[in-house]
Motif scaffolding. Structure first.
Motif, PDB file in Angstrom:
ATOM      1  N   THR A  50      35.038-105.894 -75.322  1.00 16.47           N
ATOM      2  CA  THR A  50      36.337-106.129 -75.943  1.00 16.47           C
ATOM      3  C   THR A  50      36.229-107.102 -77.109  1.00 16.47           C
ATOM      4  O   THR A  50      36.841-106.897 -78.157  1.00 16.47           O
ATOM      5  N   THR A  51      35.451-108.156 -76.954  1.00 16.73           N
ATOM      6  CA  THR A  51      35.291-109.152 -78.013  1.00 16.73           C
ATOM      7  C   THR A  51      34.692-108.533 -79.263  1.00 16.73           C
ATOM      8  O   THR A  51      35.202-108.719 -80.374  1.00 16.73           O
ATOM      9  N   LYS A  52      33.634-107.772 -79.097  1.00 13.44           N
ATOM     10  CA  LYS A  52      32.989-107.137 -80.250  1.00 13.44           C
ATOM     11  C   LYS A  52      33.912-106.099 -80.881  1.00 13.44           C
ATOM     12  O   LYS A  52      34.016-106.019 -82.109  1.00 13.44           O
ATOM     13  N   TYR A  53      34.595-105.324 -80.054  1.00 17.10           N
ATOM     14  CA  TYR A  53      35.555-104.353 -80.575  1.00 17.10           C
ATOM     15  C   TYR A  53      36.601-105.051 -81.442  1.00 17.10           C
ATOM     16  O   TYR A  53      36.913-104.598 -82.547  1.00 17.10           O
ATOM     17  N   MET A  54      37.153-106.160 -80.960  1.00 16.71           N
ATOM     18  CA  MET A  54      38.182-106.868 -81.716  1.00 16.71           C
ATOM     19  C   MET A  54      37.628-107.406 -83.037  1.00 16.71           C
ATOM     20  O   MET A  54      38.320-107.371 -84.060  1.00 16.71           O
ATOM     21  N   ASP A  55      36.401-107.890 -83.040  1.00 15.06           N
ATOM     22  CA  ASP A  55      35.773-108.356 -84.288  1.00 15.06           C
ATOM     23  C   ASP A  55      35.676-107.211 -85.295  1.00 15.06           C
ATOM     24  O   ASP A  55      36.021-107.363 -86.469  1.00 15.06           O
ATOM     25  N   ILE A  56      35.213-106.053 -84.839  1.00 21.55           N
ATOM     26  CA  ILE A  56      35.062-104.892 -85.725  1.00 21.55           C
ATOM     27  C   ILE A  56      36.438-104.406 -86.186  1.00 21.55           C
ATOM     28  O   ILE A  56      36.635-104.106 -87.368  1.00 21.55           O
ATOM     29  N   TYR A  57      37.392-104.353 -85.264  1.00 20.57           N
ATOM     30  CA  TYR A  57      38.755-103.922 -85.594  1.00 20.57           C
ATOM     31  C   TYR A  57      39.342-104.806 -86.703  1.00 20.57           C
ATOM     32  O   TYR A  57      39.884-104.298 -87.699  1.00 20.57           O
ATOM     33  N   LYS A  58      39.252-106.127 -86.538  1.00 27.54           N
ATOM     34  CA  LYS A  58      39.799-107.055 -87.543  1.00 27.54           C
ATOM     35  C   LYS A  58      39.105-106.868 -88.882  1.00 27.54           C
ATOM     36  O   LYS A  58      39.754-106.900 -89.936  1.00 27.54           O
TER      37      LYS A  58
END
Length: 141
Positions: free
Chosen positions: A23-31
């Motif tokens: 989830t953390t990595k996904y959110m970084d990529i999403y942002k």
């Protein structure tokens, strides 16, 4: 050389699928993608859901780009090469979707249009910017 010959052709990306189980990595990529002006960003956590997402579109190009981790669940099996196997599966099924691997391992995968070495303690976004520039991806107004 005329102006037309010097003009840089820019590629716009409208729809991106992120395959990432963290989830953390996904959110970084999403942002990061949102800052780049990409309007549609979807997310799956494993190969099965990614396949369902890709096959849910009526056309053969459901996404302009996939950004995928390498290590995630591949049809019920924790697999260190799931990203590469998922990309191969899409190609076998006739989906020609450009793929960038974003992984904590610095993979160089044949057939991928790029690789980003992800580490939250280093400037992975600089590497992503460099790759986007090389690929002439520009959604910024």
């Amino acid at each position: 050389m005329s102006f037309a010959e010097r003009r840089v052709i820019k590629m716009k990306i409208e729809k991106v699928l992120i395959i990432e189980d963290s989830t953390t990595k996904y959110m970084d990529i999403y942002k990061y993608l949102k800052k780049k002006g990409i309007p549609v960003i979807e997310h799956t956590r494993n190969a099965e859901d990614a396949l369902v997402s890709v096959e849910s579109f009526q056309d053969n190009k459901p996404y302009d780009l996939i950004i995928s981790d390498m290590h995630f669940n591949y049809f019920g099996e924790d697999n260190r090469e799931a990203g590469e196997r998922t990309m191969a599966l899409f190609h076998e099924k006739g989906y020609d979707i450009s793929t960038i691997f974003c992984s904590s391992q610095n993979w160089k995968i044949p057939g991928a249009i790029g690789n980003i070495f992800y580490n939250p303690r280093r400037d992975w976004e600089f590497e992503a910017d460099k790759l986007f520039d090389e690929l002439r991806i520009d959604n910024e107004k």
